[in-house]
Design a protein around this motif. Structure first.
Motif, PDB file in Angstrom:
ATOM      1  N   SER A 194       4.803   2.219  -3.128  1.00  0.00           N
ATOM      2  CA  SER A 194       4.342   1.698  -2.418  1.00  0.00           C
ATOM      3  C   SER A 194       4.972  -0.156  -2.155  1.00  0.00           C
ATOM      4  O   SER A 194       6.315   0.107  -2.398  1.00  0.00           O
ATOM      5  N   SER A 252       2.750   8.187   3.858  1.00  0.00           N
ATOM      6  CA  SER A 252       2.083   7.757   3.022  1.00  0.00           C
ATOM      7  C   SER A 252       0.917   8.228   2.198  1.00  0.00           C
ATOM      8  O   SER A 252      -0.096   7.489   2.012  1.00  0.00           O
ATOM      9  N   GLY A 302       0.950  -1.055   0.103  1.00  0.00           N
ATOM     10  CA  GLY A 302      -0.022  -0.493  -0.101  1.00  0.00           C
ATOM     11  C   GLY A 302       0.959   1.403  -0.137  1.00  0.00           C
ATOM     12  O   GLY A 302       2.136   1.098  -0.431  1.00  0.00           O
ATOM     13  N   ASN A 303       0.087   2.212  -0.313  1.00  0.00           N
ATOM     14  CA  ASN A 303       1.536   3.123  -0.025  1.00  0.00           C
ATOM     15  C   ASN A 303       1.753   4.005   1.192  1.00  0.00           C
ATOM     16  O   ASN A 303       0.981   3.513   2.196  1.00  0.00           O
TER      17      ASN A 303
END
Length: 203
Positions: A102, A192, A77-78
């Motif tokens: 990512s 993030s 994910g970020n």
């Protein structure tokens, strides 16, 4: 992932504090105080005694403490990283908040340690200083400190970290469960969430 109101507020505070610190004459407040007291330090002109965040534990066995956090919104994910370098009085000497692409939390934790150590190793003012790089990721700390650990996924990062540690005088990365307070955590969340990337460095 959308940036939350609290993350956006933290980003605004960082920018306001940094601007006032470097563009207003007579402003002698440390960045740490300004972040905690935006109204008093950036609006009110009188001197106010600096105070630290109550949740932060100052260094004892070392002169400086660099709390780092790496996190990701998924697997993958970020991912974002954040860190804050402070002395024993709580005065902030540097901080960073960055989006690192990512990945998972392991990657982010390693990159947070890497960024902190790289900043220190490239600052001549810190060579030979007692510095504690503190992470709450036991796995990341073990990979960095244990010569016998070989994590192929992070081999290049680990080698670069160890080179920087050597430059600093063979410092070690310290594991401390839940060591980081809300500020480096907010910095990592800002990263993030693809908030404003920045590195603030006083050294």
């Amino acid at each position: 992932m959308q940036t939350s109101i609290s993350q956006a507020s933290d980003s605004v505070k960082f920018c306001v504090a940094w601007w006032f610190k470097h563009h207003r004459k007579g402003n002698n407040y440390p960045i740490s105080f300004m972040l905690l007291n935006i109204k008093e330090s950036c609006v009110v002109a009188h001197q106010v005694k600096s105070r630290k965040a109550s949740s932060w534990i100052p260094p004892n066995a070392y002169a400086l403490k660099f709390d780092v956090v790496g996190l990701a919104s998924g697997a993958p994910g970020n991912a974002g990283i954040g860190g804050v370098l402070r002395n024993s009085s709580g005065l902030m000497l540097g901080m960073f908040s960055l989006y690192v692409g990512s990945g998972d939390s392991r990657m982010a934790e390693m990159l947070a340690i890497h960024k902190a150590i790289s900043l220190c190793a490239h600052s001549t003012a810190l060579i030979g200083k007692e510095i504690g790089i503190v992470s709450d990721s036991a796995e990341a700390v073990l990979c960095v400190n244990a010569a016998g650990v070989r994590n192929l996924a992070f081999m290049n990062i680990i080698q670069e970290i160890q080179q920087c540690l050597f430059i600093l005088g063979n410092k070690r990365v310290i594991f401390n469960f839940r060591s980081s307070n809300s500020l480096p955590d907010s910095l990592a969340k800002n990263g993030s969430g693809k908030g404003a990337n920045f590195v603030i460095w006083e050294l």
